[in-house]
Write a protein that holds these residues in place. Structure first.
Motif, PDB file in Angstrom:
ATOM      1  N   ALA A  20     135.785  27.976 -45.650  1.00 39.93           N
ATOM      2  CA  ALA A  20     134.693  27.776 -44.675  1.00 39.93           C
ATOM      3  C   ALA A  20     133.985  26.453 -44.968  1.00 39.93           C
ATOM      4  CB  ALA A  20     133.724  28.947 -44.719  1.00 39.93           C
ATOM      5  N   ARG A  76     122.808  23.457 -48.724  1.00 39.49           N
ATOM      6  CA  ARG A  76     123.025  22.190 -49.425  1.00 39.49           C
ATOM      7  C   ARG A  76     123.896  21.228 -48.614  1.00 39.49           C
ATOM      8  NH1 ARG A  76     122.442  22.116 -54.856  1.00 39.49           N
ATOM      9  NH2 ARG A  76     121.745  23.991 -55.919  1.00 39.49           N
ATOM     10  N   ASN A  77     123.849  21.344 -47.308  1.00 40.67           N
ATOM     11  CA  ASN A  77     124.730  20.462 -46.519  1.00 40.67           C
ATOM     12  C   ASN A  77     123.928  19.386 -45.797  1.00 40.67           C
ATOM     13  OD1 ASN A  77     123.893  21.555 -43.939  1.00 40.67           O
ATOM     14  ND2 ASN A  77     125.023  23.393 -44.522  1.00 40.67           N
ATOM     15  N   TYR A  96     124.418  12.805 -52.728  1.00 32.66           N
ATOM     16  CA  TYR A  96     123.774  11.966 -51.703  1.00 32.66           C
ATOM     17  C   TYR A  96     122.863  10.938 -52.360  1.00 32.66           C
ATOM     18  CZ  TYR A  96     124.869  15.676 -48.276  1.00 32.66           C
ATOM     19  OH  TYR A  96     125.490  16.606 -47.474  1.00 32.66           O
ATOM     20  N   GLN A 100     133.252  31.461 -53.652  1.00 33.31           N
ATOM     21  CA  GLN A 100     133.895  32.524 -54.435  1.00 33.31           C
ATOM     22  C   GLN A 100     134.805  33.379 -53.555  1.00 33.31           C
ATOM     23  OE1 GLN A 100     133.160  32.535 -57.683  1.00 33.31           O
ATOM     24  NE2 GLN A 100     131.287  31.302 -57.684  1.00 33.31           N
ATOM     25  N   GLY A 127     125.862  19.186 -52.847  1.00 33.41           N
ATOM     26  CA  GLY A 127     126.552  20.410 -52.401  1.00 33.41           C
ATOM     27  C   GLY A 127     127.986  20.402 -52.892  1.00 33.41           C
ATOM     28  N   ILE A 128     128.623  21.567 -52.864  1.00 35.70           N
ATOM     29  CA  ILE A 128     130.038  21.637 -53.246  1.00 35.70           C
ATOM     30  C   ILE A 128     130.807  22.341 -52.133  1.00 35.70           C
ATOM     31  CG2 ILE A 128     131.707  22.535 -54.934  1.00 35.70           C
ATOM     32  CD1 ILE A 128     129.655  22.096 -57.098  1.00 35.70           C
ATOM     33  N   ARG A 129     131.907  21.706 -51.736  1.00 31.69           N
ATOM     34  CA  ARG A 129     132.698  22.241 -50.614  1.00 31.69           C
ATOM     35  C   ARG A 129     133.616  23.366 -51.088  1.00 31.69           C
ATOM     36  NH1 ARG A 129     132.247  16.834 -50.594  1.00 31.69           N
ATOM     37  NH2 ARG A 129     131.875  15.702 -48.660  1.00 31.69           N
ATOM     38  N   SER A 131     133.131  22.300 -43.721  1.00 27.85           N
ATOM     39  CA  SER A 131     132.532  21.752 -42.505  1.00 27.85           C
ATOM     40  C   SER A 131     133.541  21.846 -41.353  1.00 27.85           C
ATOM     41  CB  SER A 131     132.152  20.292 -42.754  1.00 27.85           C
ATOM     42  OG  SER A 131     131.488  19.781 -41.648  1.00 27.85           O
ATOM     43  N   PRO A 132     133.165  22.205 -40.160  1.00 28.24           N
ATOM     44  CA  PRO A 132     131.836  22.465 -39.630  1.00 28.24           C
ATOM     45  C   PRO A 132     131.503  23.972 -39.531  1.00 28.24           C
ATOM     46  CG  PRO A 132     133.331  22.226 -37.801  1.00 28.24           C
ATOM     47  CD  PRO A 132     134.172  22.233 -39.043  1.00 28.24           C
ATOM     48  N   GLY A 168     128.122  34.821 -43.206  1.00 30.92           N
ATOM     49  CA  GLY A 168     127.801  36.250 -43.299  1.00 30.92           C
ATOM     50  C   GLY A 168     126.642  36.623 -42.386  1.00 30.92           C
ATOM     51  N   SER A 183     126.540  26.338 -50.271  1.00 34.59           N
ATOM     52  CA  SER A 183     126.804  25.355 -49.187  1.00 34.59           C
ATOM     53  C   SER A 183     125.804  25.393 -48.030  1.00 34.59           C
ATOM     54  CB  SER A 183     128.196  25.557 -48.606  1.00 34.59           C
ATOM     55  OG  SER A 183     129.154  25.611 -49.611  1.00 34.59           O
ATOM     56  N   SER A 184     125.404  26.598 -47.613  1.00 36.73           N
ATOM     57  CA  SER A 184     124.582  26.664 -46.398  1.00 36.73           C
ATOM     58  C   SER A 184     123.183  26.089 -46.589  1.00 36.73           C
ATOM     59  CB  SER A 184     124.494  28.109 -45.885  1.00 36.73           C
ATOM     60  OG  SER A 184     125.784  28.567 -45.579  1.00 36.73           O
ATOM     61  N   ASP A 218     124.355  39.813 -51.661  1.00 38.73           N
ATOM     62  CA  ASP A 218     124.499  38.440 -52.159  1.00 38.73           C
ATOM     63  C   ASP A 218     124.235  38.408 -53.656  1.00 38.73           C
ATOM     64  OD1 ASP A 218     124.596  35.506 -50.614  1.00 38.73           O
ATOM     65  OD2 ASP A 218     123.827  35.455 -52.677  1.00 38.73           O
ATOM     66  N   VAL A 245     124.070  18.475 -40.148  1.00 33.31           N
ATOM     67  CA  VAL A 245     124.520  17.920 -38.868  1.00 33.31           C
ATOM     68  C   VAL A 245     125.216  19.022 -38.058  1.00 33.31           C
ATOM     69  CG1 VAL A 245     126.035  16.199 -37.786  1.00 33.31           C
ATOM     70  CG2 VAL A 245     124.860  15.648 -39.929  1.00 33.31           C
ATOM     71  N   PRO A 286     127.847  12.641 -47.856  1.00 38.87           N
ATOM     72  CA  PRO A 286     128.068  13.022 -49.236  1.00 38.87           C
ATOM     73  C   PRO A 286     129.368  12.430 -49.776  1.00 38.87           C
ATOM     74  CG  PRO A 286     128.733  14.787 -47.775  1.00 38.87           C
ATOM     75  CD  PRO A 286     128.260  13.673 -46.905  1.00 38.87           C
TER      76      PRO A 286
HETATM   77  C1  LIG Z   1     127.982  18.389 -49.102  1.00 40.52           C
HETATM   78  C2  LIG Z   1     128.248  19.221 -47.886  1.00 40.52           C
HETATM   79  C3  LIG Z   1     127.876  18.751 -46.625  1.00 40.52           C
HETATM   80  C4  LIG Z   1     128.144  19.513 -45.499  1.00 40.52           C
HETATM   81  N1  LIG Z   1     127.705  19.084 -44.283  1.00 40.52           N
HETATM   82  C5  LIG Z   1     127.855  19.882 -43.201  1.00 40.52           C
HETATM   83  C6  LIG Z   1     127.309  19.533 -41.951  1.00 40.52           C
HETATM   84  O1  LIG Z   1     126.617  18.520 -41.822  1.00 40.52           O
HETATM   85  N2  LIG Z   1     127.524  20.352 -40.894  1.00 40.52           N
HETATM   86  C7  LIG Z   1     128.249  21.509 -41.001  1.00 40.52           C
HETATM   87  O2  LIG Z   1     128.453  22.191 -40.006  1.00 40.52           O
HETATM   88  N3  LIG Z   1     128.767  21.876 -42.185  1.00 40.52           N
HETATM   89  C8  LIG Z   1     128.574  21.108 -43.281  1.00 40.52           C
HETATM   90  N4  LIG Z   1     129.050  21.499 -44.488  1.00 40.52           N
HETATM   91  C9  LIG Z   1     129.792  22.762 -44.573  1.00 40.52           C
HETATM   92  C10 LIG Z   1     128.849  23.960 -44.541  1.00 40.52           C
HETATM   93  O3  LIG Z   1     127.803  23.808 -45.452  1.00 40.52           O
HETATM   94  C11 LIG Z   1     129.647  25.216 -44.849  1.00 40.52           C
HETATM   95  O4  LIG Z   1     130.766  25.256 -44.012  1.00 40.52           O
HETATM   96  C12 LIG Z   1     128.855  26.504 -44.648  1.00 40.52           C
HETATM   97  O5  LIG Z   1     127.591  26.398 -45.215  1.00 40.52           O
HETATM   98  C13 LIG Z   1     129.626  27.651 -45.239  1.00 40.52           C
HETATM   99  O6  LIG Z   1     128.832  28.810 -45.198  1.00 40.52           O
HETATM  100  P1  LIG Z   1     129.261  30.111 -45.976  1.00 40.52           P
HETATM  101  O7  LIG Z   1     128.368  31.187 -45.514  1.00 40.52           O
HETATM  102  O8  LIG Z   1     130.723  30.306 -45.862  1.00 40.52           O
HETATM  103  O9  LIG Z   1     129.058  29.771 -47.533  1.00 40.52           O
HETATM  104  P2  LIG Z   1     127.775  29.811 -48.482  1.00 40.52           P
HETATM  105  O10 LIG Z   1     126.613  29.177 -47.846  1.00 40.52           O
HETATM  106  O11 LIG Z   1     128.233  29.248 -49.792  1.00 40.52           O
HETATM  107  O12 LIG Z   1     127.459  31.340 -48.655  1.00 40.52           O
HETATM  108  C14 LIG Z   1     128.206  32.177 -49.469  1.00 40.52           C
HETATM  109  C15 LIG Z   1     127.271  33.200 -50.049  1.00 40.52           C
HETATM  110  O13 LIG Z   1     128.045  34.143 -50.785  1.00 40.52           O
HETATM  111  C16 LIG Z   1     127.353  34.484 -51.972  1.00 40.52           C
HETATM  112  N5  LIG Z   1     128.354  34.970 -52.945  1.00 40.52           N
HETATM  113  C17 LIG Z   1     129.325  34.260 -53.547  1.00 40.52           C
HETATM  114  N6  LIG Z   1     130.049  35.061 -54.338  1.00 40.52           N
HETATM  115  C18 LIG Z   1     129.535  36.306 -54.228  1.00 40.52           C
HETATM  116  C19 LIG Z   1     129.872  37.557 -54.809  1.00 40.52           C
HETATM  117  N7  LIG Z   1     130.895  37.694 -55.637  1.00 40.52           N
HETATM  118  N8  LIG Z   1     129.103  38.621 -54.494  1.00 40.52           N
HETATM  119  C20 LIG Z   1     128.055  38.505 -53.623  1.00 40.52           C
HETATM  120  N9  LIG Z   1     127.712  37.336 -53.048  1.00 40.52           N
HETATM  121  C21 LIG Z   1     128.439  36.251 -53.341  1.00 40.52           C
HETATM  122  C22 LIG Z   1     126.659  33.181 -52.383  1.00 40.52           C
HETATM  123  O14 LIG Z   1     125.569  33.420 -53.221  1.00 40.52           O
HETATM  124  C23 LIG Z   1     126.277  32.580 -51.036  1.00 40.52           C
HETATM  125  O15 LIG Z   1     124.966  32.937 -50.658  1.00 40.52           O
HETATM  126  C24 LIG Z   1     128.817  20.760 -45.628  1.00 40.52           C
HETATM  127  C25 LIG Z   1     129.166  21.230 -46.899  1.00 40.52           C
HETATM  128  C26 LIG Z   1     128.873  20.485 -48.019  1.00 40.52           C
HETATM  129  C27 LIG Z   1     129.230  21.032 -49.374  1.00 40.52           C
END
Ligand SMILES: Cc1cc2nc3c(=O)[nH]c(=O)nc-3n(C[C@H](O)[C@H](O)[C@H](O)COP(=O)(O)OP(=O)(O)OC[C@H]3O[C@@H](n4cnc5c(N)ncnc54)[C@H](O)[C@@H]3O)c2cc1C
Length: 398
Positions: free
Chosen positions: A371, A35-36, A217, A194, A340-342, A373-374, A3, A32-33, A23, A39, A261
């Protein structure tokens, strides 16, 4: 991160300066962002032609440049991939081919060169793959800095808004906490764990539901005599979207080395610790789905269960880590607080785990699903691709 990156690219490309980011949490980076592994992947794994392949290499370069510009911590430590079994040696060739096709730099190492990088590392065939452009950053600091920059550039942030109702006909969102109605021209759903539920509100993506996998981890103790100074990864099982337990040095001046992880089914989308945020009905439905996948062995699922589903058990994790560093002992490790949770999706039509990012159009909206990794690494280039697919940018600008 997804976002934030879309907001960043909307500003950078002068598409709009009227952006509100909603948010559900009191601060960013709680999922996730934040808690990863941190890398920034160099692009070796992904099937040429996939969305991941298209955005990983350019996204990593752009995010790295931005991180450097901001003066945030970065560890340019590279990455080594070693085959942990004889039958996986040939897969190094496939990874090298994919890497080159995706525009990543890769080199083969022999056992002497591997020894020079990590003396304790084991390659069953003596060969290893070296990715010089893999770096490690501190994801939570990246998220915080990007939020700060966007705030300074006029983006409005609304936190603690978990309950809201979207009317796609009237193109507005009614926020329950603030009691405010926000009209929008276009809505981007980047809700991570979500995102499928939000998409379902818009009447789309009904064939997908989340199948969350938890990543726990461990870390090397300070006094452990083995301290790899580069990322050390196994050859992954390419039939599932997990990279296998690996060693990652952090971006601190004196790096802490994480091991993980794991990829264990989680019993709630946000079930990070113990019984927190358990979702019993989802857990039961997912358990039955996983059992069906195991029995039918679709996409080689049985191998995932045998090799990865039980990695949360310390002796099994130790055994996986010892395939990379045989001299590692239980007393070298301690549990890490990191978990973290994927946001892994399951497609009920094809009965498969989705491997690629999914970007779906909805009424005056775009929904970014799976969304995994990566997506962090790729976020700036992924944001451009999302803007292309939403009609805000000409194709191929990224
Ligand atoms: C254990 C682990 C290790 C990883 N390692 C890597 C790595 O080394 N390198 C890499 O590139 N990627 C890695 N990833 C993947 C990476 O973390 C994710 O792909 C990325 O962070 C996804 O970002 P996002 O913005 O989609 O999700 P998020 O970071 O989860 O953001 C989603 C946001 O939406 C908000 N939200 C949810 N529901 C609602 C709602 N109904 N209303 C309003 N807000 C809401 C949440 O609060 C959150 O802030 C890893 C993931 C995990 C779990």
């Amino acid at each position: 991160m997804v976002g934030l990156s879309i907001a960043h690219q909307l500003l950078e490309r002068d598409i709009t300066h009227h952006i509100t980011l909603i948010d559900k949490e009191p601060k960013l980076g709680l999922h996730s962002s934040g808690r990863n592994s941190g890398v920034l992947h160099a692009g070796l794994y992904y099937k040429p032609g996939s969305t991941k392949a298209r955005v990983c290499v350019s996204g990593a370069k752009r995010l790295r440049a931005w991180v450097e510009e901001q003066g945030l911590p970065i560890n340019p430590c590279g990455k080594v991939i070693v085959p942990q079994r004889a039958d996986l040696d040939l897969q190094l060739n496939l990874l090298a081919e994919r890497g080159k096709a995706n525009g990543a730099e890769v080199e083969f190492l022999d056992s002497k060169q591997l020894y020079e990088l990590i003396p304790e590392a084991n390659s069953i065939s003596g060969r290893a793959l070296w990715s010089p452009n893999t770096v490690v950053i501190k994801p939570i600091q990246v998220v915080a800095s990007l939020q700060r920059e966007l705030q300074e550039r006029g983006v409005r942030f609304l936190h603690n808004e978990n309950y809201w109702f979207a009317s796609s006909e009237q193109k507005h969102i009614k926020l329950q906490t603030a009691g405010e109605i926000i009209s929008y021209g276009h809505l981007f759903n980047c809700a991570g764990l979500q995102a499928d539920r939000v998409a379902h509100q818009f009447g789309i993506a009904n064939e997908y539901s989340l199948l969350p996998f938890k990543g726990l981890y461990w870390q090397l103790k300070d006094n452990c005599p083995i301290q790899p100074r580069t990322n050390l990864y196994p050859v992954p099982d390419l039939s599932v979207p997990f990279l296998g337990v690996h060693f990652t040095p952090s971006a601190e001046p004196n790096p802490l080395v994480s091991i993980g992880p794991t990829a264990t089914p989680a019993w709630g989308r946000e079930n990070y610790y113990g019984l927190q945020a358990l979702e019993p009905s989802m857990a039961l439905a997912n358990l039955s789905l996983l059992t069906r996948q195991y029995l039918s062995n679709r996409g080689g699922f049985r191998r995932y269960v045998h090799e990865q589903a039980f990695l949360a058990l310390p002796p099994i994790l130790l055994r996986a880590a010892q395939q990379l560093i045989p001299s590692l002992q239980a007393n070298h490790l301690e549990p890490s607080q990191k978990v973290g949770i994927r946001s892994q999706l399951f497609n009920h039509n094809t009965q498969h785990l989705e491997d690629d990012f999914i970007c779906l159009p909805g009424p005056s909206s775009t929904h970014i699903l799976n969304a995994i990794s990566p997506a962090f690494t790729a976020s700036f280039a992924l944001a451009d691709l999302i803007l292309e697919r939403s009609g805000f940018l000409e194709p191929n600008i990224s």
